[in-house]
Design a protein around this motif. Structure first.
Motif, PDB file in Angstrom:
ATOM      1  N   ASP A  90      -4.814   1.328  -8.689  1.00 33.79           N
ATOM      2  CA  ASP A  90      -6.230   0.955  -8.613  1.00 33.79           C
ATOM      3  C   ASP A  90      -7.135   2.026  -9.211  1.00 33.79           C
ATOM      4  O   ASP A  90      -8.106   1.713  -9.920  1.00 33.79           O
ATOM      5  N   PHE A  97      -3.602  -7.910  -5.120  1.00 32.98           N
ATOM      6  CA  PHE A  97      -4.140  -6.581  -4.880  1.00 32.98           C
ATOM      7  C   PHE A  97      -3.219  -5.793  -3.949  1.00 32.98           C
ATOM      8  O   PHE A  97      -2.551  -6.366  -3.088  1.00 32.98           O
ATOM      9  N   TYR A 109     -13.832  -2.674  -6.528  1.00 32.74           N
ATOM     10  CA  TYR A 109     -13.739  -3.831  -7.416  1.00 32.74           C
ATOM     11  C   TYR A 109     -14.935  -4.762  -7.260  1.00 32.74           C
ATOM     12  O   TYR A 109     -15.367  -5.402  -8.214  1.00 32.74           O
TER      13      TYR A 109
END
Length: 323
Positions: free
Chosen positions: A248, A268, A278
């Motif tokens: 991430d 995710f 995000y």
């Protein structure tokens, strides 16, 4: 006198067609309110069960619960094609069968991959938000603008059934196709895609990178800063496989620096508790793990799991046995 039906625990609510079948074939304990079960709740409910039907959200099956299951449990059927949430080695040690549900969700997941490509490239998130928030005031020749899909280069990371289905769909957009896989697939399954034995060789050819590989110790965190640096400037990454394949921090850095034009994410790390950063990015198209989320597909997944259970208790080898 007919033998007693096997005792089955189902950890989440399933389509009614599946639950009806399970209720007829088993002494099934169903999850009527669809509330996720904790490890303690699963262990308590499993005390008298012969079989468990679980989902990818039952992550305790990867972190020690299998060693605590009662001796009565002989099979764990997972309602998914992926099985990284199940400790297969621990199941083998306990002589517990584990099955999954491949094949039946290929098309639905490939459709989502194409939706992610289009949604990320064409600004579906900020476009819809403009309309919903009444900020669409006029048509402009210069803003806002997205990116073309047709004729662009698509790299497919993982050329299994879903990767192949993505390639087949991308042909309709006249995309130049590339793929990286542990080994090349048959030409008729590659749909004209060029094979790259080394991932680094494929990356410079990717205007779009579609993540379609399984989550394994080798692929977790694979899409990292080093990989992103080897993509063309302005590339777009989409992920319909598993969230932990993407780092991430690296993806968000690429999106905020301008190295990446956009991303489309259906999965995710630690979902549904996704990285909150995000949500603030306009160049990310986000979906809540909808890959297999069609009525027909979820019914087919449940029926596939039931087929495996039926085979096991009939003394046959389940078609999708993993142990």
């Amino acid at each position: 006198m007919a033998p007693a039906l096997p005792r089955l625990l189902v950890t989440r609510r399933l389509p009614k067609e599946v639950e009806t079948r399970l209720a007829k074939a088993y002494r099934a304990e169903l999850n009527a309110d669809d509330q996720p079960m904790s490890e303690a709740e699963i262990l308590d409910a499993a005390r008298d069960k012969d079989a468990l039907l679980i989902t990818p959200m039952d992550r305790s099956f990867a972190t020690g619960i299998i060693a605590k299951l009662p001796a009565s449990v002989k099979i764990v059927a997972t309602f998914s094609v992926g099985y990284e949430h199940v400790d297969i080695a621990a199941a083998r040690e306990r002589n517990i069968a584990v099955t999954n549900t491949p094949d039946v969700l290929t098309n639905a997941t490939a459709d989502i991959a194409l939706l992610l490509i289009l949604g990320a490239a064409r600004g579906a998130y900020w476009g819809e938000r403009m309309v919903r928030e009444d900020r669409w005031t006029s048509w402009s020749p210069t803003a806002p603008l997205g990116f073309d899909v047709s004729g662009k280069r698509l790299g497919i990371l993982g050329m299994g059934r879903i990767g192949q289905a993505v390639a087949k769909r991308a042909q309709a957009f006249e995309m130049e196709l590339h793929y990286h896989n542990r080994r090349p697939v048959a030409p008729d399954l590659a749909y004209g895609a060029r094979y790259h034995a080394a991932l680094d060789q494929m990356l410079p050819h990717c205007d779009f990178l579609s993540v379609n590989c399984a989550s394994t110790p080798e692929t977790r965190g694979l899409v990292n800063e080093k990989l992103i640096a080897k993509l063309p400037d302005g590339a777009i990454i989409v992920n319909s496989a598993r969230g932990d394949i993407i780092d991430d921090d690296a993806l968000i850095a690429g999106l905020t620096s301008g190295k990446l034009a956009a991303a489309g994410l259906d999965v995710f790390r630690n979902e549904p508790r996704i990285d909150p950063r995000y949500r603030s990015l306009d160049n990310v198209f986000l979906l809540p793990h909808l890959g297999s989320a069609t009525r027909d597909t979820r019914i087919a997944m449940g029926m596939r799991a039931a087929d495996n259970l039926d085979a096991f208790f009939a003394g046959r080898r389940p078609a999708d046995l993993l142990t």
